[in-house]
Design an enzyme around this catalytic site. Structure first.
Site, PDB file in Angstrom:
ATOM      1  N   LYS A  53      -3.332  -2.733   0.959  1.00  9.70           N
ATOM      2  CA  LYS A  53      -3.913  -3.723   0.042  1.00  9.70           C
ATOM      3  C   LYS A  53      -3.896  -5.107   0.689  1.00  9.70           C
ATOM      4  O   LYS A  53      -4.869  -5.858   0.596  1.00  9.70           O
ATOM      5  CB  LYS A  53      -3.150  -3.720  -1.296  1.00  9.70           C
ATOM      6  CG  LYS A  53      -3.404  -2.448  -2.103  1.00  9.70           C
ATOM      7  CD  LYS A  53      -2.485  -2.287  -3.313  1.00  9.70           C
ATOM      8  CE  LYS A  53      -2.721  -0.920  -3.964  1.00  9.70           C
ATOM      9  NZ  LYS A  53      -1.893  -0.678  -5.163  1.00  9.70           N
ATOM     10  N   GLN A  97       3.376  -3.179  -7.541  1.00  3.59           N
ATOM     11  CA  GLN A  97       3.213  -1.793  -7.094  1.00  3.59           C
ATOM     12  C   GLN A  97       4.161  -0.883  -7.881  1.00  3.59           C
ATOM     13  O   GLN A  97       5.348  -1.183  -8.015  1.00  3.59           O
ATOM     14  CB  GLN A  97       3.477  -1.709  -5.580  1.00  3.59           C
ATOM     15  CG  GLN A  97       3.188  -0.353  -4.981  1.00  3.59           C
ATOM     16  CD  GLN A  97       1.702   0.035  -5.023  1.00  3.59           C
ATOM     17  OE1 GLN A  97       0.823  -0.824  -4.985  1.00  3.59           O
ATOM     18  NE2 GLN A  97       1.428   1.314  -5.121  1.00  3.59           N
ATOM     19  N   ASP A 120      -4.880  -4.942 -11.889  1.00  3.75           N
ATOM     20  CA  ASP A 120      -4.709  -3.487 -11.876  1.00  3.75           C
ATOM     21  C   ASP A 120      -5.254  -2.887 -13.175  1.00  3.75           C
ATOM     22  O   ASP A 120      -5.506  -1.687 -13.249  1.00  3.75           O
ATOM     23  CB  ASP A 120      -3.220  -3.133 -11.770  1.00  3.75           C
ATOM     24  CG  ASP A 120      -2.844  -2.514 -10.437  1.00  3.75           C
ATOM     25  OD1 ASP A 120      -3.715  -1.871  -9.828  1.00  3.75           O
ATOM     26  OD2 ASP A 120      -1.684  -2.671 -10.029  1.00  3.75           O
TER      27      ASP A 120
HETATM   28  N1  GUN Z   1       0.996   3.205  -7.901  1.00  3.93           N
HETATM   29  C1  GUN Z   1       0.140   4.231  -7.772  1.00  3.93           C
HETATM   30  N2  GUN Z   1      -1.124   3.806  -7.939  1.00  3.93           N
HETATM   31  C2  GUN Z   1      -1.056   2.490  -8.191  1.00  3.93           C
HETATM   32  C3  GUN Z   1      -2.034   1.500  -8.427  1.00  3.93           C
HETATM   33  O1  GUN Z   1      -3.241   1.732  -8.484  1.00  3.93           O
HETATM   34  N3  GUN Z   1      -1.555   0.241  -8.631  1.00  3.93           N
HETATM   35  C4  GUN Z   1      -0.236  -0.046  -8.601  1.00  3.93           C
HETATM   36  N4  GUN Z   1       0.137  -1.297  -8.846  1.00  3.93           N
HETATM   37  N5  GUN Z   1       0.689   0.845  -8.382  1.00  3.93           N
HETATM   38  C5  GUN Z   1       0.279   2.106  -8.176  1.00  3.93           C
END
Ligand code: GUN
Length: 285
Positions: A53, A97, A120
């Site tokens: 990311k 995350q 998100d």
């Molecule tokens: N953990 C697994 N998928 C995601 C996601 O799309 N965003 C975040 N923040 N954590 C995750």
């Protein structure tokens, strides 16, 4: 029928290029999009996702503001950091995350992120807006959003089609079902208590699978000509990465299918970039 491959890597690159150009335009107006990326602890998979990311941010010109926190951090310390980021005008989006360590209440964390920075799209305000079909202030959760863009790129309009979603997580299954419904598909959501899964999946003109079980959906469970989107990513004991769909048998039935890797995964990151850009754009009056 041998399926066409829905190339998420190529489509994600196209989305990122569009974002890059728009970020450049926005910077000319004096706004430099910023995304705060919070990683708690040292989960190896999360470390890889966060690195991807941050790399994507760099690639499109979004400023990533990383916060690496020890697994021992208290919930109050984490909430306090989020509140501070909510107030920071240089931070347009906040990403925490998941998963978080067990002593931290995930819901409390998500609920603390200001809805206008919830890139998100996991917060209750955002989910509610999506459920009622008001996308004007919402952020579509990145993976479901990526699935919808993949369908669009394959020229598939969900209207009037039967869509079957396998998995009911808050992150993928439930929101993607709602996005499909809002596009006028007839949607079935299947889960671990569904009595005859194959009977349901065989009905799907569109089949979206997000359960986290390697290769559980086989070709015989797929309708001839279906569009199959595989959200799963599982590492087998022999080291191979596979999806939740058994690719080799499924591709003989599907008209379109996403590969793993190189399908939904890159789309999730690309849509996060799009959401972070959108969050910044919304601050310009
Ligand atoms: N953990 C697994 N998928 C995601 C996601 O799309 N965003 C975040 N923040 N954590 C995750």
């Amino acid at each position: 029928m041998a399926a066409n491959i829905l190339d998420g890597k190529a489509i994600a690159a196209k989305v990122r290029e569009q974002v890059r150009q728009e970020v450049e335009e926005l910077k000319k107006k004096g706004v430099h999009p910023g995304l705060a990326v919070i990683l708690v602890g040292e989960n190896p998979a999360s470390q890889v996702y966060v690195r991807n990311k941050e790399k994507a941010c760099e690639d499109v010109g979004i400023k990533s503001i990383g916060h690496r926190l020890p697994a021992s951090i208290s919930q109050e310390e984490l909430l306090s950091l989020i509140r501070q980021l909510n107030q920071d005008p240089q931070v347009h989006g906040i990403l925490v995350q998941l998963p978080l360590p067990d002593h931290i209440d995930q819901k409390a964390v998500i609920d603390t992120i200001a809805p206008e920075k919830d890139v998100d799209g996991f917060g209750a305000t955002n989910m509610g807006n999506i459920l009622i079909g008001d996308y004007s202030k919402a952020f579509l959760p990145c993976t479901p959003y990526g699935c919808m863009v993949l369908l669009e790129e394959a020229g598939i309009d969900p209207a009037g089609k039967k869509a079957v979603v396998v998995g009911r997580s808050n992150i993928v299954g439930k929101p993607v079902a709602v996005l499909l419904l809002n596009k006028n598909a007839t949607v079935t959501i299947c889960h671990s208590k569904t009595p005859d899964l194959a009977a349901e999946t065989r009905q799907g003109d569109i089949l979206i699978v997000a359960v986290g079980r390697p290769e559980m959906i086989t070709g015989d469970m797929i309708k001839e000509g279906a569009v199959v989107i595989d959200v799963g990513i599982n590492r087998l004991p022999d080291g191979r990465l596979v999806g939740d769909v058994h690719f080799d048998s499924a591709k003989e039935k599907a008209s379109w299918i996403t590969p793993v890797p190189g399908g939904v995964g890159p789309m999730t990151v690309a849509m996060l970039m799009k959401n972070a850009l959108e969050a910044a754009k919304r601050t310009v009056k």
